[in-house]
Scaffold this motif. Structure first.
Motif, PDB file in Angstrom:
ATOM      1  N   ARG A 141     -21.232  20.403  27.008  1.00 54.71           N
ATOM      2  CA  ARG A 141     -22.527  20.060  26.653  1.00 54.71           C
ATOM      3  C   ARG A 141     -23.509  21.007  27.063  1.00 54.71           C
ATOM      4  NH1 ARG A 141     -23.875  14.751  28.884  1.00 54.71           N
ATOM      5  NH2 ARG A 141     -23.013  14.026  26.947  1.00 54.71           N
ATOM      6  N   ILE A 142     -24.467  21.419  26.228  1.00 58.85           N
ATOM      7  CA  ILE A 142     -25.296  22.516  26.872  1.00 58.85           C
ATOM      8  C   ILE A 142     -26.600  22.004  26.715  1.00 58.85           C
ATOM      9  CG2 ILE A 142     -23.880  24.623  26.179  1.00 58.85           C
ATOM     10  CD1 ILE A 142     -25.444  25.157  23.466  1.00 58.85           C
ATOM     11  N   THR A 143     -27.480  22.579  27.508  1.00 57.90           N
ATOM     12  CA  THR A 143     -29.070  22.217  27.388  1.00 57.90           C
ATOM     13  C   THR A 143     -29.663  23.675  26.985  1.00 57.90           C
ATOM     14  OG1 THR A 143     -28.901  20.723  29.065  1.00 57.90           O
ATOM     15  CG2 THR A 143     -31.038  21.501  28.652  1.00 57.90           C
ATOM     16  N   VAL A 144     -30.399  23.591  26.108  1.00 59.44           N
ATOM     17  CA  VAL A 144     -31.276  24.805  25.431  1.00 59.44           C
ATOM     18  C   VAL A 144     -32.817  24.703  25.755  1.00 59.44           C
ATOM     19  CG1 VAL A 144     -31.481  26.465  23.765  1.00 59.44           C
ATOM     20  CG2 VAL A 144     -29.122  25.506  23.853  1.00 59.44           C
ATOM     21  N   ARG A 145     -33.308  25.640  26.386  1.00 54.56           N
ATOM     22  CA  ARG A 145     -34.688  25.453  26.380  1.00 54.56           C
ATOM     23  C   ARG A 145     -35.202  27.175  25.992  1.00 54.56           C
ATOM     24  NH1 ARG A 145     -36.224  24.224  31.950  1.00 54.56           N
ATOM     25  NH2 ARG A 145     -35.893  22.095  31.218  1.00 54.56           N
ATOM     26  N   SER A 146     -36.077  26.995  24.860  1.00 53.68           N
ATOM     27  CA  SER A 146     -36.770  28.133  24.357  1.00 53.68           C
ATOM     28  C   SER A 146     -35.498  29.312  24.072  1.00 53.68           C
ATOM     29  CB  SER A 146     -37.626  28.779  25.582  1.00 53.68           C
ATOM     30  OG  SER A 146     -38.700  27.959  25.898  1.00 53.68           O
ATOM     31  N   GLY A 147     -34.825  28.856  23.419  1.00 56.34           N
ATOM     32  CA  GLY A 147     -33.603  29.844  22.764  1.00 56.34           C
ATOM     33  C   GLY A 147     -32.709  30.423  23.981  1.00 56.34           C
ATOM     34  N   ARG A 148     -32.719  29.645  25.326  1.00 61.98           N
ATOM     35  CA  ARG A 148     -31.762  30.147  26.308  1.00 61.98           C
ATOM     36  C   ARG A 148     -30.851  29.075  26.622  1.00 61.98           C
ATOM     37  NH1 ARG A 148     -31.436  34.929  28.488  1.00 61.98           N
ATOM     38  NH2 ARG A 148     -30.933  34.029  30.487  1.00 61.98           N
ATOM     39  N   ILE A 149     -29.804  29.173  27.236  1.00 63.94           N
ATOM     40  CA  ILE A 149     -29.015  28.318  27.746  1.00 63.94           C
ATOM     41  C   ILE A 149     -29.385  28.030  29.178  1.00 63.94           C
ATOM     42  CG2 ILE A 149     -26.711  27.421  28.393  1.00 63.94           C
ATOM     43  CD1 ILE A 149     -25.756  29.548  26.220  1.00 63.94           C
ATOM     44  N   THR A 150     -29.723  26.753  29.482  1.00 66.70           N
ATOM     45  CA  THR A 150     -30.277  26.419  30.736  1.00 66.70           C
ATOM     46  C   THR A 150     -29.199  25.440  31.549  1.00 66.70           C
ATOM     47  OG1 THR A 150     -31.493  24.505  30.146  1.00 66.70           O
ATOM     48  CG2 THR A 150     -32.789  26.536  30.195  1.00 66.70           C
ATOM     49  N   ASP A 151     -28.512  25.125  30.881  1.00 65.56           N
ATOM     50  CA  ASP A 151     -27.276  24.281  31.638  1.00 65.56           C
ATOM     51  C   ASP A 151     -26.051  24.158  30.829  1.00 65.56           C
ATOM     52  OD1 ASP A 151     -25.977  22.932  33.659  1.00 65.56           O
ATOM     53  OD2 ASP A 151     -27.104  20.758  33.041  1.00 65.56           O
ATOM     54  N   VAL A 152     -25.015  24.151  31.527  1.00 63.06           N
ATOM     55  CA  VAL A 152     -23.587  23.906  30.995  1.00 63.06           C
ATOM     56  C   VAL A 152     -22.884  23.102  31.571  1.00 63.06           C
ATOM     57  CG1 VAL A 152     -21.464  24.952  29.727  1.00 63.06           C
ATOM     58  CG2 VAL A 152     -23.628  26.253  29.876  1.00 63.06           C
ATOM     59  N   THR A 153     -22.335  21.811  30.930  1.00 63.35           N
ATOM     60  CA  THR A 153     -21.724  20.844  31.635  1.00 63.35           C
ATOM     61  C   THR A 153     -20.630  20.609  30.994  1.00 63.35           C
ATOM     62  OG1 THR A 153     -23.852  19.970  32.371  1.00 63.35           O
ATOM     63  CG2 THR A 153     -22.099  18.395  32.551  1.00 63.35           C
ATOM     64  N   ALA A 154     -19.234  20.486  31.663  1.00 62.87           N
ATOM     65  CA  ALA A 154     -18.055  20.094  30.911  1.00 62.87           C
ATOM     66  C   ALA A 154     -18.139  18.494  31.130  1.00 62.87           C
ATOM     67  CB  ALA A 154     -16.908  20.583  31.798  1.00 62.87           C
ATOM     68  N   VAL A 155     -18.012  17.884  29.915  1.00 60.89           N
ATOM     69  CA  VAL A 155     -18.223  16.744  29.855  1.00 60.89           C
ATOM     70  C   VAL A 155     -16.740  15.652  29.699  1.00 60.89           C
ATOM     71  CG1 VAL A 155     -20.681  16.054  29.119  1.00 60.89           C
ATOM     72  CG2 VAL A 155     -18.738  16.470  27.428  1.00 60.89           C
ATOM     73  N   VAL A 156     -15.748  16.452  28.941  1.00 59.11           N
ATOM     74  CA  VAL A 156     -14.490  16.003  29.082  1.00 59.11           C
ATOM     75  C   VAL A 156     -13.682  17.206  29.409  1.00 59.11           C
ATOM     76  CG1 VAL A 156     -12.932  15.026  27.430  1.00 59.11           C
ATOM     77  CG2 VAL A 156     -15.026  14.229  26.956  1.00 59.11           C
ATOM     78  N   TYR A 157     -12.643  16.859  30.284  1.00 61.05           N
ATOM     79  CA  TYR A 157     -11.791  17.949  30.886  1.00 61.05           C
ATOM     80  C   TYR A 157     -10.217  16.988  31.437  1.00 61.05           C
ATOM     81  CZ  TYR A 157     -14.353  17.230  35.011  1.00 61.05           C
ATOM     82  OH  TYR A 157     -14.897  16.639  36.315  1.00 61.05           O
ATOM     83  N   PRO A 158      -9.226  17.856  31.306  1.00 63.01           N
ATOM     84  CA  PRO A 158      -8.121  17.103  31.952  1.00 63.01           C
ATOM     85  C   PRO A 158      -8.349  16.781  33.739  1.00 63.01           C
ATOM     86  CG  PRO A 158      -7.507  19.156  30.650  1.00 63.01           C
ATOM     87  CD  PRO A 158      -9.031  19.119  30.812  1.00 63.01           C
ATOM     88  N   THR A 159      -8.023  15.278  33.636  1.00 62.06           N
ATOM     89  CA  THR A 159      -8.222  15.374  35.195  1.00 62.06           C
ATOM     90  C   THR A 159      -6.982  14.095  35.341  1.00 62.06           C
ATOM     91  OG1 THR A 159      -9.650  13.417  34.474  1.00 62.06           O
ATOM     92  CG2 THR A 159     -10.687  15.301  35.383  1.00 62.06           C
ATOM     93  N   GLU A 160      -6.097  13.991  34.714  1.00 64.02           N
ATOM     94  CA  GLU A 160      -5.018  12.833  34.734  1.00 64.02           C
ATOM     95  C   GLU A 160      -4.092  13.090  35.962  1.00 64.02           C
ATOM     96  OE1 GLU A 160      -4.430  10.148  32.902  1.00 64.02           O
ATOM     97  OE2 GLU A 160      -6.472  10.845  31.942  1.00 64.02           O
ATOM     98  N   ASN A 161      -4.047  14.081  36.696  1.00 62.83           N
ATOM     99  CA  ASN A 161      -3.010  14.353  37.711  1.00 62.83           C
ATOM    100  C   ASN A 161      -3.826  15.177  38.619  1.00 62.83           C
ATOM    101  OD1 ASN A 161      -2.102  17.058  37.413  1.00 62.83           O
ATOM    102  ND2 ASN A 161      -1.246  16.226  35.673  1.00 62.83           N
ATOM    103  N   PRO A 162      -3.300  15.326  39.955  1.00 66.28           N
ATOM    104  CA  PRO A 162      -3.881  16.048  41.257  1.00 66.28           C
ATOM    105  C   PRO A 162      -3.942  17.566  40.774  1.00 66.28           C
ATOM    106  CG  PRO A 162      -2.528  14.584  42.126  1.00 66.28           C
ATOM    107  CD  PRO A 162      -2.244  14.245  40.516  1.00 66.28           C
ATOM    108  N   ARG A 163      -3.052  18.041  40.109  1.00 68.93           N
ATOM    109  CA  ARG A 163      -3.135  19.555  39.778  1.00 68.93           C
ATOM    110  C   ARG A 163      -4.048  19.700  38.820  1.00 68.93           C
ATOM    111  NH1 ARG A 163      -2.442  24.271  41.403  1.00 68.93           N
ATOM    112  NH2 ARG A 163      -1.578  25.656  39.864  1.00 68.93           N
ATOM    113  N   ASP A 164      -4.281  18.827  37.970  1.00 73.95           N
ATOM    114  CA  ASP A 164      -5.318  19.189  36.772  1.00 73.95           C
ATOM    115  C   ASP A 164      -6.727  19.053  37.832  1.00 73.95           C
ATOM    116  OD1 ASP A 164      -3.682  19.142  34.670  1.00 73.95           O
ATOM    117  OD2 ASP A 164      -4.215  17.223  34.127  1.00 73.95           O
ATOM    118  N   GLN A 165      -6.864  18.264  38.481  1.00 74.01           N
ATOM    119  CA  GLN A 165      -8.280  17.780  39.492  1.00 74.01           C
ATOM    120  C   GLN A 165      -8.386  19.337  40.287  1.00 74.01           C
ATOM    121  OE1 GLN A 165      -7.802  14.203  41.445  1.00 74.01           O
ATOM    122  NE2 GLN A 165      -7.695  13.169  39.392  1.00 74.01           N
ATOM    123  N   GLU A 166      -7.276  19.827  40.742  1.00 69.24           N
ATOM    124  CA  GLU A 166      -7.424  20.975  41.687  1.00 69.24           C
ATOM    125  C   GLU A 166      -7.774  22.180  40.615  1.00 69.24           C
ATOM    126  OE1 GLU A 166      -4.478  23.638  44.382  1.00 69.24           O
ATOM    127  OE2 GLU A 166      -3.562  21.895  43.472  1.00 69.24           O
TER     128      GLU A 166
END
Length: 166
Positions: free
Chosen positions: A94-119
């Protein structure tokens, strides 16, 4: 005296049976990288087309501009990219755009099923975020050791940028 002595065929049968059973037990004891329930998770991803995530991502920002192009000139717009399926699971940005510029980028979904993914993702996602903010595009470097996550991140980021009109 050899263990498989031809004078004792029963010993050969017992050893062969024990080896077969041991091999079968070891084969069945193998666990896949991801639990079986993750296989069902990609089903919702195809139903969310490029327009559906963008619409849901811009709805909360309707007060600051309902369409991505309106947010580009008048205020802040939040756009969620398409979910990118990777070998280890989906990645969505998910990105946040203000005045045509990216001000924030957030990963909302990503692999977290096991400790190695989390690391892996605990170190890779902040690097990918900072590179995306610096580049102001999806043309960012792949993080070593997190190739699949990086590729999914870039595809979802590009989808969000396309939806935002950048």
């Amino acid at each position: 005296m050899h263990a498989l002595n031809k004078n004792r065929p029963l010993r050969r049968v017992v050893l062969a049976s024990a080896a077969t059973v041991s091999g079968l037990v070891m084969l069945l004891a193998l666990k896949p990288h991801t639990p079986p329930r993750i296989v069902a998770a990609p089903a919702p991803a195809p139903s969310g087309s490029a327009s559906a995530p963008a619409a849901s991502g811009t709805s909360p920002a309707a007060g600051s501009g309902g369409s991505p192009s309106a947010g580009k000139s008048t205020g802040t717009t939040t756009v969620t990219g398409e979910s990118a399926q990777t070998r280890w699971g989906p990645v969505q940005v998910r990105i946040t755009v203000r005045s045509g510029r990216i001000t924030d980028v957030t990963a909302v979904v990503y692999p977290t099923e096991n400790p190695r993914d989390q690391e892996i993702n605990s170190s890779a996602l902040p690097q990918l975020r900072s590179e995306a903010l610096a580049a102001q595009s999806a043309d960012i470097d792949t993080v070593s050791g997190a190739t699949y996550t990086s590729d999914g991140y870039k595809r979802s980021l590009q989808s969000a940028l396309d939806s935002a009109g950048l």
